[in-house]
Scaffold this motif. Sequence first.
Motif, PDB file in Angstrom:
ATOM      1  N   ASN A  44      -1.875   5.346   9.457  1.00  0.00           N
ATOM      2  CA  ASN A  44      -3.180   5.246   8.808  1.00  0.00           C
ATOM      3  C   ASN A  44      -3.945   6.567   8.802  1.00  0.00           C
ATOM      4  OD1 ASN A  44      -2.833   2.509   8.189  1.00  0.00           O
ATOM      5  ND2 ASN A  44      -3.407   1.931  10.268  1.00  0.00           N
ATOM      6  N   GLU A  45      -3.825   7.342   9.888  1.00  0.00           N
ATOM      7  CA  GLU A  45      -4.574   8.599   9.940  1.00  0.00           C
ATOM      8  C   GLU A  45      -3.869   9.714   9.188  1.00  0.00           C
ATOM      9  OE1 GLU A  45      -5.771   9.645  13.891  1.00  0.00           O
ATOM     10  OE2 GLU A  45      -6.753   7.704  14.216  1.00  0.00           O
ATOM     11  N   ASN A  46      -2.574   9.567   8.973  1.00  0.00           N
ATOM     12  CA  ASN A  46      -1.816  10.607   8.254  1.00  0.00           C
ATOM     13  C   ASN A  46      -1.175  10.009   7.010  1.00  0.00           C
ATOM     14  OD1 ASN A  46      -1.941  12.674  10.541  1.00  0.00           O
ATOM     15  ND2 ASN A  46      -0.935  10.937  11.519  1.00  0.00           N
ATOM     16  N   PHE A  47      -1.894   9.086   6.378  1.00  0.00           N
ATOM     17  CA  PHE A  47      -1.272   8.331   5.286  1.00  0.00           C
ATOM     18  C   PHE A  47      -0.716   9.252   4.195  1.00  0.00           C
ATOM     19  CE2 PHE A  47      -1.302   5.585   1.477  1.00  0.00           C
ATOM     20  CZ  PHE A  47      -0.472   4.576   1.946  1.00  0.00           C
ATOM     21  N   ASP A  48      -1.504  10.258   3.803  1.00  0.00           N
ATOM     22  CA  ASP A  48      -1.038  11.180   2.752  1.00  0.00           C
ATOM     23  C   ASP A  48       0.221  11.934   3.190  1.00  0.00           C
ATOM     24  OD1 ASP A  48      -3.157  10.325   1.282  1.00  0.00           O
ATOM     25  OD2 ASP A  48      -4.343  12.157   1.503  1.00  0.00           O
ATOM     26  N   ASP A  49       0.268  12.304   4.467  1.00  0.00           N
ATOM     27  CA  ASP A  49       1.453  13.011   4.974  1.00  0.00           C
ATOM     28  C   ASP A  49       2.671  12.085   4.991  1.00  0.00           C
ATOM     29  OD1 ASP A  49       0.047  15.340   5.356  1.00  0.00           O
ATOM     30  OD2 ASP A  49      -0.431  14.907   7.451  1.00  0.00           O
ATOM     31  N   VAL A  50       2.440  10.830   5.342  1.00  0.00           N
ATOM     32  CA  VAL A  50       3.547   9.859   5.354  1.00  0.00           C
ATOM     33  C   VAL A  50       4.095   9.686   3.940  1.00  0.00           C
ATOM     34  CG1 VAL A  50       4.141   7.423   5.712  1.00  0.00           C
ATOM     35  CG2 VAL A  50       2.726   8.629   7.400  1.00  0.00           C
ATOM     36  N   ILE A  51       3.178   9.541   2.980  1.00  0.00           N
ATOM     37  CA  ILE A  51       3.606   9.382   1.592  1.00  0.00           C
ATOM     38  C   ILE A  51       4.319  10.645   1.108  1.00  0.00           C
ATOM     39  CG2 ILE A  51       2.794   9.055  -0.785  1.00  0.00           C
ATOM     40  CD1 ILE A  51       2.717   6.546   1.135  1.00  0.00           C
ATOM     41  N   GLY A  52       3.761  11.807   1.451  1.00  0.00           N
ATOM     42  CA  GLY A  52       4.400  13.077   1.074  1.00  0.00           C
ATOM     43  C   GLY A  52       5.792  13.191   1.666  1.00  0.00           C
TER      44      GLY A  52
ATOM     45  N   ARG B 278       0.848  -1.207   0.000  1.00  0.00           N
ATOM     46  CA  ARG B 278       0.000   0.000   0.000  1.00  0.00           C
ATOM     47  C   ARG B 278       0.881   1.254   0.000  1.00  0.00           C
ATOM     48  NH1 ARG B 278      -3.086   2.350   4.677  1.00  0.00           N
ATOM     49  NH2 ARG B 278      -1.842   0.942   5.964  1.00  0.00           N
ATOM     50  N   ILE B 279       1.925   1.247   0.822  1.00  0.00           N
ATOM     51  CA  ILE B 279       2.828   2.406   0.896  1.00  0.00           C
ATOM     52  C   ILE B 279       3.571   2.566  -0.428  1.00  0.00           C
ATOM     53  CG2 ILE B 279       4.921   3.315   1.998  1.00  0.00           C
ATOM     54  CD1 ILE B 279       3.940   1.820   4.590  1.00  0.00           C
ATOM     55  N   VAL B 280       4.092   1.469  -0.953  1.00  0.00           N
ATOM     56  CA  VAL B 280       4.898   1.534  -2.180  1.00  0.00           C
ATOM     57  C   VAL B 280       4.076   2.035  -3.369  1.00  0.00           C
ATOM     58  CG1 VAL B 280       5.850  -0.001  -3.966  1.00  0.00           C
ATOM     59  CG2 VAL B 280       6.787  -0.032  -1.657  1.00  0.00           C
ATOM     60  N   LEU B 281       2.848   1.553  -3.503  1.00  0.00           N
ATOM     61  CA  LEU B 281       2.038   1.970  -4.654  1.00  0.00           C
ATOM     62  C   LEU B 281       1.707   3.466  -4.569  1.00  0.00           C
ATOM     63  CD1 LEU B 281      -0.350  -1.097  -5.115  1.00  0.00           C
ATOM     64  CD2 LEU B 281       1.700  -0.505  -6.428  1.00  0.00           C
ATOM     65  N   ALA B 282       1.391   3.941  -3.364  1.00  0.00           N
ATOM     66  CA  ALA B 282       1.072   5.368  -3.201  1.00  0.00           C
ATOM     67  C   ALA B 282       2.325   6.230  -3.384  1.00  0.00           C
ATOM     68  CB  ALA B 282       0.454   5.616  -1.828  1.00  0.00           C
ATOM     69  N   LEU B 283       3.439   5.759  -2.838  1.00  0.00           N
ATOM     70  CA  LEU B 283       4.694   6.508  -2.970  1.00  0.00           C
ATOM     71  C   LEU B 283       5.133   6.554  -4.428  1.00  0.00           C
ATOM     72  CD1 LEU B 283       7.186   7.940  -1.876  1.00  0.00           C
ATOM     73  CD2 LEU B 283       8.167   5.693  -1.327  1.00  0.00           C
ATOM     74  N   GLY B 284       5.005   5.426  -5.111  1.00  0.00           N
ATOM     75  CA  GLY B 284       5.399   5.385  -6.520  1.00  0.00           C
ATOM     76  C   GLY B 284       4.588   6.373  -7.350  1.00  0.00           C
ATOM     77  N   GLN B 285       3.289   6.409  -7.089  1.00  0.00           N
ATOM     78  CA  GLN B 285       2.430   7.353  -7.808  1.00  0.00           C
ATOM     79  C   GLN B 285       2.868   8.790  -7.551  1.00  0.00           C
ATOM     80  OE1 GLN B 285      -0.397   6.568  -9.943  1.00  0.00           O
ATOM     81  NE2 GLN B 285       0.297   8.645 -10.411  1.00  0.00           N
ATOM     82  N   GLU B 286       3.136   9.083  -6.284  1.00  0.00           N
ATOM     83  CA  GLU B 286       3.539  10.447  -5.921  1.00  0.00           C
ATOM     84  C   GLU B 286       4.872  10.823  -6.583  1.00  0.00           C
ATOM     85  OE1 GLU B 286       1.980  12.825  -4.369  1.00  0.00           O
ATOM     86  OE2 GLU B 286       3.664  14.227  -4.152  1.00  0.00           O
TER      87      GLU B 286
END
Length: 255
Positions: free
Chosen positions: A157-165, A31-39
Amino acid sequence: MAKSIVLDAGHGGRDNGAVYEDMIEKNDNLRIVLALGQELENRGINVYYTRTTDVFQTPFEKAQIANETNADAFLSIHRNSGVNPGEYSGVESLVYKKEGLALEMAENINGALGLVGFDEIGVFEEPGIIVLRKTKMPAVLAEIGFINNDEDNRLLNENFDDVIGALADAVQGTLEPEVYPAGRGGFFQVQVGSFADRKEAAAAVKKVSGEGFPAMLDTKDQRYRVLVGRYQELDNAVLMERVLRKHGYTTRIIG
Ligand SMILES: [Zn+2]
């Protein structure tokens, strides 16, 4: 030429990694890798993946997939696990040797996730780990908090977008120091909130201003962002960010 990175979602298939309650590490990693890759792709970085689905790979296969690319760096994403639930918390990054680009990226990852709220455990040499030893490019294995720590899971989980950012900032800041963070917008601001609803954002601006901070409302990509300050120097934004975090805000520096 565009920079490139191989992202590895740790484990996969019959290899679950760590398991805690109903959480399975291999799924968090993917889940982290797919979101990070997209970003990162959105930011113009070429991304290769060792896996994009739930398949099993040996660490040797992961390293081989990476070596077939000519990527500038390799990042393996994992969740940590302590013997007892809640015993340990925080992020740590592992490298083959504490030097060069790998060390830089490891430190940037820890630092960026520290700003999201994770404890920073540190950077450690782990030359025995296959994906660090067998990859030709600078490689980091990042443990994104402990899967058996409720607070770490909440942060993720609550700051998922911030973690990915934060992870994207760390990777981009390592691979493209010349374009990041200096001067994408010419100045730095501290984001303390992002809302779909304008009224909510305006109320947040009022609250933050009421605490004495120079807050403003900003619209971007149909989101309403609450921003504080406007600084030429990154250091000054970081100082403001520290104060805001002491006041309980989840922050992110934008440039
Ligand atoms: Zn793992």
